[in-house]
Scaffold this active site. Structure first.
Site, PDB file in Angstrom:
ATOM      1  N   LYS A  96       0.849  -1.185   0.000  1.00  0.00           N
ATOM      2  CA  LYS A  96       0.000   0.000   0.000  1.00  0.00           C
ATOM      3  C   LYS A  96       0.887   1.239   0.000  1.00  0.00           C
ATOM      4  CE  LYS A  96      -3.746  -2.135   2.696  1.00  0.00           C
ATOM      5  NZ  LYS A  96      -4.544  -2.037   3.952  1.00  0.00           N
ATOM      6  N   HIS A  97       0.319   2.358  -0.402  1.00  0.00           N
ATOM      7  CA  HIS A  97       1.078   3.600  -0.390  1.00  0.00           C
ATOM      8  C   HIS A  97       1.345   4.025   1.051  1.00  0.00           C
ATOM      9  CE1 HIS A  97       0.892   4.210  -4.682  1.00  0.00           C
ATOM     10  NE2 HIS A  97      -0.419   4.069  -4.675  1.00  0.00           N
ATOM     11  N   GLU A  98       2.530   4.561   1.265  1.00  0.00           N
ATOM     12  CA  GLU A  98       2.888   5.056   2.586  1.00  0.00           C
ATOM     13  C   GLU A  98       1.918   6.154   3.008  1.00  0.00           C
ATOM     14  OE1 GLU A  98       4.136   4.724   5.769  1.00  0.00           O
ATOM     15  OE2 GLU A  98       5.911   4.007   4.707  1.00  0.00           O
TER      16      GLU A  98
END
Length: 551
Positions: free
Chosen positions: A191-193
């Site tokens: 997932k995106h940070e």
């Protein structure tokens, strides 16, 4: 630097009762947490425990009063049920794909045996599949050279054809992007940070931008070398940019499952929109300063690192001016209610001092020019930092650094064509810039690595990774021919179709179905890998049928 968030109230235990009062809560397992226990009288801090909880573990925080006179308490963390190993599904999936790969390799070896190959052809009667796959190194309508001499596959000569490594790199980035967008098995590193930092998901979009810049350099030089006028080429650039932006706004952004298109809350920025505008700027800039029919040259200089930069100094000046604009707007633009130069997530971050300042100047510009209803409503920052302001990771200000990223990708062929050797010094310089800006830390740098902001350090770091990966793929695929680029080569040849298709059909079977256990990594991973594999298969079948969607 987050504010403490209320979890639960534990009623004081009655001394006559055998069983103490309890309160059950569910906590996040991605990051270590600090649990703070305050007394109900005077809100006095009783104890503080920092612990990294594991997935599906069951824990008890046992609080006992040691002395009523001194009001001292003990806090002990007890593991009632150990956490599961959430990475076993990844290992199992890896073994499955390795098994499939082994079967394909063995099958390919058997196909080299004449009697076995003739028997298979007699049974299946294929349409010369191997010849098509092995010969398709040029554009979809152009035959490739049949030479198998690796020494002929230097970039300077292979650039006249379509480099297989470029499509392989593009396809690799695209397939990871599809897997991530479909959920990535619900693993946090897919997932995106939330804000600062870098995960696997944060690498793929800049890599896609990087390889787009590389392709721009080769395609423009090819069109001009074949006699196309600059006016005609500019028309193609404008038309392609317009189509990318239009597809992003009308096809990818709206969710037609929720009803017809509504202009009141239509998101204007997006991935294809940013790609379209970036392509327009970088391609037009390259076209403006490229001499039609001329091969790239070199400039003699005592410093070899500058030999591939000096011939293109006008483009570099323009890019540096763009970067100065980004820095000035980011750190000098006054944002109402926010400190100047704020780069934080807002919400409960920074001790909750700036809850409505998500993204600082970047978020403010988008809300001012586009309106809050026309930008992304659920940014990655709202999960951990509980932000309430909309923020778009593909917003206006970040597009400046996307252009810089594409321009760095555009320089890659110049390192080979103009100089004749691989110039690592420029990318080493970018790595040094990243180290200085970030202080080699996640949170403490001058400009942290941040995908939401598309910070300078994010661009320099991901471009270094992209260059190293592209060089490795180029060496294996185009120079030594140790790898055909499969299976990533096939989606790389139909990247627009695969990207738009995976967005449009995301919520339809067979790419998605109702799961029995929505908390299971194994089920999510199975669904997401199945959907991603289907798109690879579709792109392979389209390749065999010689169907390519080009814009």
């Amino acid at each position: 630097q987050c504010l403490y968030q209320f979890l639960a109230f534990v009623p004081p235990s009655d001394g006559s009762l055998r069983k103490p009062d309890t309160a059950a809560v569910m906590v996040d397992t991605q990051h270590p947490l600090t649990l703070l226990l305050n007394g109900s009288v005077g809100d006095r801090e009783l104890c503080k425990i920092q612990y990294h909880f594991g997935e599906f573990g069951n824990y008890s925080l046992v609080v006992k009063t040691l002395s009523t006179s001194t009001k001292t308490v003990s806090c002990d963390l007890v593991i009632n049920e150990g956490p599961i190993n959430s990475y076993l599904p990844i290992l199992f999936a890896f073994l499955v794909y390795m098994g499939i790969l082994a079967i394909l390799i063995v099958g390919r070896l058997f196909m080299k045996i004449d009697p076995f190959r003739n028997w298979v052809y007699k049974k299946l009667n294929p349409r010369e599949t191997d010849r098509l796959i092995n010969s398709e190194l040029g554009p979809p309508n152009t035959a490739d050279s049949d030479s198998t001499d690796p020494t002929l596959h230097l970039w300077s000569t292979a650039s006249r054809q379509r480099l297989r490594s470029l499509d392989t790199f593009r396809g690799l980035s695209l397939i990871i992007m599809v897997f991530v967008n479909y959920g990535g098995g619900k693993y946090w590193f897919f997932k995106h940070e939330s804000w600062n930092g870098l995960t696997v998901a944060d690498l793929v979009f800049p890599w896609f931008v990087f390889i787009m810049g590389t392709s721009v350099s080769l395609s423009l030089s090819s069109m001009l070398r074949w006699g196309s006028s600059k006016r005609k080429v500019l028309g193609k650039i404008l038309w392609r940019s317009f189509l990318l932006i239009l597809l992003g706004i009308l096809v990818v952004n709206p969710n037609y499952c929720l009803g017809p298109l509504s202009w009141d809350n239509l998101r204007i920025p997006g991935v294809l929109q940013r790609l379209g505008f970036t392509y327009l700027v970088v391609a037009a800039l390259e076209l403006l300063f490229t001499r039609a029919g001329a091969e790239s040259g070199t400039v003699e200089t005592p410093c070899p690192a500058l030999r591939d930069i000096l011939p293109y100094w006008p483009q570099w000046i323009f890019i540096l001016m763009l970067e100065v604009i980004w820095l000035c707007l980011t750190f000098l633009l006054p944002v109402p209610g926010c400190p100047r130069g704020y780069l934080g997530p807002g919400g409960i971050g920074d001790f909750g001092n700036y809850p409505n300042c998500t993204g600082g100047a970047s978020g403010y510009i988008d809300r001012l020019l586009l309106g809050e209803q026309h930008i992304y409503q659920h940014p990655s920052s709202n999960v951990i930092y509980q932000t309430t302001m909309p923020y778009d990771p593909e917003g206006i200000l970040g597009t400046i650094n996307t252009i810089v990223m594409a321009f760095l990708g555009l320089q890659v062929p110049l390192f080979f064509l103009a100089v004749g050797y691989i110039n690592f010094s420029n990318f080493l310089f970018q790595g040094i810039i990243s180290a200085i800006l970030t202080k080699c830390s996640k949170e403490e740098g001058f400009i942290p690595i941040n995908k939401n902001l598309w910070s300078v350090s994010y661009v320099t770091t991901t471009s270094c990774f992209a260059f190293i990966l592209l060089l490795l793929i180029y060496y294996l695929v185009d120079v030594k021919r140790l790898w055909s680029g499969a299976p990533f080569f096939y989606p790389g040849m139909n990247s627009i179709l695969v990207y738009i298709g995976h967005e449009v059909f995301e919520n339809y079977f067979p790419f998605k179905w109702k799961m029995q256990d929505s908390q299971s990594h194994a089920e999510h991973l199975t669904q997401n890998l199945t959907a991603t594999t289907l798109w690879v298969t579709i792109s392979y079948l389209l390749y065999r049928k010689r169907i390519f969607w080009k814009i």
